[in-house]
Design a protein around this motif. Structure first.
Motif, PDB file in Angstrom:
ATOM      1  N   ALA A  70       0.838  -1.200   0.000  1.00  0.00           N
ATOM      2  CA  ALA A  70       0.000   0.000   0.000  1.00  0.00           C
ATOM      3  C   ALA A  70       0.872   1.248   0.000  1.00  0.00           C
ATOM      4  N   PRO A  71       0.354   2.320  -0.586  1.00  0.00           N
ATOM      5  CA  PRO A  71       1.071   3.596  -0.498  1.00  0.00           C
ATOM      6  C   PRO A  71       1.101   4.065   0.953  1.00  0.00           C
ATOM      7  N   GLU A  72       2.128   4.832   1.268  1.00  0.00           N
ATOM      8  CA  GLU A  72       2.379   5.285   2.638  1.00  0.00           C
ATOM      9  C   GLU A  72       1.145   5.883   3.298  1.00  0.00           C
ATOM     10  N   ALA A  73       0.414   6.665   2.508  1.00  0.00           N
ATOM     11  CA  ALA A  73      -0.722   7.399   3.076  1.00  0.00           C
ATOM     12  C   ALA A  73      -1.804   6.473   3.608  1.00  0.00           C
ATOM     13  N   GLN A  74      -1.897   5.286   3.027  1.00  0.00           N
ATOM     14  CA  GLN A  74      -2.978   4.380   3.416  1.00  0.00           C
ATOM     15  C   GLN A  74      -2.605   3.478   4.562  1.00  0.00           C
ATOM     16  N   ARG A  75      -1.333   3.446   4.891  1.00  0.00           N
ATOM     17  CA  ARG A  75      -0.870   2.390   5.816  1.00  0.00           C
ATOM     18  C   ARG A  75      -1.466   2.519   7.208  1.00  0.00           C
ATOM     19  N   ALA A  76      -1.554   3.761   7.713  1.00  0.00           N
ATOM     20  CA  ALA A  76      -2.092   3.931   9.065  1.00  0.00           C
ATOM     21  C   ALA A  76      -3.529   3.421   9.142  1.00  0.00           C
ATOM     22  N   GLY A  77      -4.302   3.752   8.094  1.00  0.00           N
ATOM     23  CA  GLY A  77      -5.679   3.295   8.061  1.00  0.00           C
ATOM     24  C   GLY A  77      -5.786   1.780   8.024  1.00  0.00           C
ATOM     25  N   LEU A  78      -4.917   1.167   7.224  1.00  0.00           N
ATOM     26  CA  LEU A  78      -4.924  -0.299   7.139  1.00  0.00           C
ATOM     27  C   LEU A  78      -4.590  -0.926   8.487  1.00  0.00           C
TER      28      LEU A  78
END
Lengths: 457, 389
Positions: A70-78
């Protein structure tokens, strides 16, 4: 306490209305207990509904792959979504554990499951264990309580929950291919972790005074390198265990007066086999079983007999259980054991005839009572003596919980009639009078569950 | 009245209900509200509605007797316990009636059996398996499927043929002071538990939790929450509220004062929350039996027979004390110890329900108290009419 009461409450999980006709433990309590070992169902209905360890591992692997891609921006959400789903999995597993305890027709065997799950304790306060703890009990503990100790030990130690909890998954031999690669590269990220090795020696087998040294711990840890979680392809297929030769420390290991040739995965297996049948292990397991089923300070003669049986049979657990069931010391009258919060909650629910309890409610109540399920905070597990549970504030919480149980069921349950059935011939006169003098059905029920007779087994 | 049950339920679960409030009968053809406040534990009638004109009271109660100058005067013969300020005000406004020397058919002194009879309306314990309030709802509900109960448990009075579901509140009370004392007694012979419990009580006392039962829900708030359900156009019309801590075998002076203060606050909260619906409301307060006429040796009283009961609310034709007073002279006591009952509680309940909901009085008695002998007819209990769309 009469034999019926001891069979139901000390060996079992507390009397359930379904126990009263039919079973008649009063007639043949010892045979009733032993028959349960034959009738024991490793994977009863409540557990069958949940995903097995291979599926849990596969999902974990998929999640990790998704995260990596996943792109960095999505990782926290994941990551957040994953944590939530793990929390839900934990609660569902707690629900299964409670339902299993409430529904079991073999409460002695079920109690043994709880005992072994605490002996090989993992703790969900280490976040990655959250979604694995239920699978650990279902797949590592439950199928192996009535075989050889060696098999139970191997299953527990190899389960992903244990490998994660005690940092084994990342333990790398310094001279292994991976270890040497790491030293050549930036920093020294890969290294030996002794946690699992130490806890196997100290907690699972020989015991803290079992006669091992720091050197033994380190050697054992070296032997264990390569015991890890699946990755990539294997994780996708749901294999729960992987031996990684690249992480394994090469060479013969010398510990506890023996030498173990380097046969890859088989090296540590051989050590485990010897540990499982060691004399000190027999003593250690005997003491823990006697402490759990008989008394905080169990009679030395009983412990000796159990240990001898363990040694003689090569760690065949059913023969040890049999020795325990026929031991006269186990049937001695007298207060016995102070119930742990889990014991107390399960026996209250069983007394009320409950078959199920909402998982969130069960988990919440266990938190309030000070014994959150699978969260002892240490691999030593929860304490098994009165000192662990009989404290002023803990007692107050238990009485408060009893008050809530009384309020929740009081109108429909007559505690005066329930008390002698739950504590056959062992209901104290003082308690009986207090229940009879209560000012409402809810109070009477609260007093039953708060009574000295019910607080102990 | 159009019943939108889904909306009602959605609203209901959004509210944090006080514990121990049960509701039923959401499809009643009436704007009348009927609330039963049960006092579990045999509440003392003599200190609640004090027979000031009877010299036996001061003689029998000794130090426990409420001083007449502190009591709240009702009429020449009776006064209220000083804690009941709100109720006294209702009396002055003609919205409260008090009844004395009241009892169910039960003549033993067991809480369990007494409460069973109080709630089932039978003549013997466990003779009937359902509650009179459930049968009442059955008389009123269309189809009988519109009842709903809000309580951690369904009280016996609301149990029966009609499936009255119970809604478990999320905020649960701590163990009451009464229970704490009972537990202390329970552990008296157990060395280990006695020591632990004493330490626990000490810690709790230091935390200031022992006086006023801090940590329990405020009774006024409890009343307002209950009223919140009752005022809704699509809400329930029948409710049951649980109160306890009335079993004052010792320390009655302080404990009863506290319990009556809580009862007073509960009713005040109900009235406040009901607003204009208070005009259509009748609240029944009753207990399973009363307490001994004389004080015992531990500053309290023991289980008795004759008790007091109350009707409160805007619908009540109030302002009076109804008592066929038997007197407290030794010859007049029941079994030489208790206030002799002269009014049947089931007579009172059947008549107030008949008046509240325009039920034929004989049908009310037959349904709510099927085993009852014919009772007397009391003067009109409620103001006229209550029927509306």
């Amino acid at each position: 306490m009469t034999t019926a009461s001891i069979a139901l409450n000390r060996f079992g999980l507390g009397a359930h209305p379904a126990d009263w006709p039919g079973q008649r433990p009063a007639d043949e309590p010892r045979r009733w207990l032993l028959s349960q070992l034959d009738a024991y169902e490793p994977l009863p209905t409540p557990w069958r509904a949940l995903p097995r360890t291979p599926q849990i591992v596969a999902e974990s692997g998929a999640q990790q792959r998704a995260w990596r891609q996943a792109p960095e921006a999505q990782r926290a959400g994941l990551r957040q979504a994953w944590r939530r789903s793990q929390g839900a999995a934990y609660r569902a597993a707690v629900g299964a554990r409670v339902a299993s305890a409430l529904q079991t027709p073999t409460p002695f065997a079920e109690r043994l499951v709880h005992f072994w799950a605490n002996h090989f304790a993992v703790s969900v306060d280490k976040q990655p264990v959250t979604g694995l703890a239920g699978g650990f009990e279902a797949d590592a503990i439950r199928p192996h309580i009535h075989g050889r100790f060696e098999d139970l030990l191997a299953a527990a130690v190899r389960h992903p929950a244990m490998l994660v909890y005690l940092d084994q998954a990342r333990s790398t031999g310094p001279d292994s291919p991976a270890g040497r690669r790491a030293r050549r590269g930036q920093g020294n990220k890969a290294g030996l972790n002794e946690n699992l090795a130490r806890e196997i020696l100290e907690l699972h087998t020989l015991g803290v005074r079992g006669g091992y040294t720091q050197h033994d711990v380190t050697e054992f840890a070296r032997a264990l390198t390569g015991w890890t979680l699946p990755d990539g392809e294997a994780a996708g297929q749901g294999a729960p265990f992987r031996f990684a030769p690249a992480m394994h420390e090469p060479g013969t290991r010398h510990l506890l007066g023996r030498s173990y040739a380097d046969e890859g995965e088989a090296q540590a297996r051989a050590i485990l086999r010897d540990l499982a049948t060691a004399s000190a292990t027999a003593d250690h397991i005997a003491l823990k079983l006697a402490r759990h089923f008989v008394s905080d300070e169990p009679p030395a003669a009983l412990v000796r007999r159990l240990a001898d049986t363990f040694r003689r049979s090569g760690g065949e657990l059913t023969s040890v259980y049999r020795e325990l069931v026929v031991a006269p010391e186990a049937w001695a009258a007298g207060p016995g054991k102070f119930k742990s919060p889990w014991d107390w909650m399960v026996s209250s629910m069983r007394a009320l005839g409950r078959r199920e309890m909402p998982a969130a409610q069960a988990a919440g109540l266990m938190n309030q009572l000070g014994q959150p399920v699978w969260r002892p905070g240490s691999p030593a597990g929860y304490g098994d003596t009165a000192a662990a549970w009989a404290a002023p504030d803990a007692l107050l919480r238990r009485v408060e919980a009893a008050a809530r149980l009384g309020a929740g069921a009081g109108a429909l349950v007559d505690a005066r009639a329930l008390a002698p059935r739950v504590l056959p011939s062992s209901l104290g006169e003082h308690t009986r009078l207090a229940i009879a003098a209560a000012d409402s059905p809810a109070t009477a029920l609260a007093l039953l569950f708060a009574s000295p007779d019910f607080l102990r087994r | 009245m159009n019943l939108d049950r889904r909306a009602f339920l959605a609203g209901a679960t959004a509210l944090l209900a006080a514990p121990r409030i049960s509701f039923a009968g959401a499809a009643l053809p009436t704007e009348r509200r009927f609330v039963f406040i049960i006092q579990r534990g045999a509440a003392d009638g003599l200190d609640t509605v004090i027979p000031t004109a009877d010299p036996g009271y001061a003689r029998l109660r000794g130090a426990l007797a409420i001083a007449p100058e502190t009591a709240l005067r009702l009429d020449g013969s009776f006064a209220l316990h000083p804690s009941l300020a709100t109720l006294h005000g209702l009396y002055g406004a003609g919205q409260a009636s008090f009844f004395h020397a009241v009892a169910s058919p039960y003549r033993e002194r067991s809480h369990f059996d007494g409460q069973n009879i109080l709630e089932t309306g039978g003549r013997a314990p466990h003779a009937l398996k359902d509650g009179w309030m459930n049968r009442l709802v059955g008389l009123l509900s269309r189809g009988g499927r519109d009842a709903i109960a809000f309580a951690p448990t369904l009280p016996m009075a609301l149990s029966g043929a009609l499936a009255v579901p119970s809604y478990a509140p999320s905020a649960l009370p701590d163990a009451s002071e009464d229970l704490m004392l009972r537990v202390r007694q329970l552990y008296a012979n157990d060395v280990q538990l006695h020591a632990l419990w004493s330490a626990a009580l000490d810690a709790r006392a230091m935390a200031g939790a022992m006086d006023g039962q801090a940590g329990r829900q405020d009774p006024g708030e409890q009343g307002r929450i209950a009223a919140g359900f009752l005022v809704r156009a699509d809400g329930p019309r029948i409710a049951m509220i649980e109160t306890g801590g009335w079993d004052t075998h010792s320390g009655q002076a302080g404990r009863l004062a506290l319990q009556l203060r809580r009862l007073d606050g509960l009713v005040a909260g109900l009235r406040q929350g009901l607003g204009s619906a208070w005009e259509q409301t009748v609240v029944l307060v009753a207990t399973e039996f009363g307490r001994t006429a004389a004080a015992n040796g531990t500053g309290g009283t023991d289980h008795g027979t004759g008790a007091a009961a109350m009707l409160l609310g805007g619908a009540v034709q109030g302002g009076g004390v109804l008592a066929d007073w038997p007197g407290l002279a030794p010859a007049n006591l029941f079994e030489e110890r208790d206030l002799r009952p002269t009014l049947g509680l089931d007579t009172l309940i059947a008549q107030v329900c008949a008046e509240a909901f325009w039920i034929d009085p004989e049908r009310a008695v037959r349904t709510l108290f099927p085993q009852a002998a014919a009772g007397q007819r009391l003067p009109r209990l409620l103001r006229g009419q209550g029927l509306s769309g």
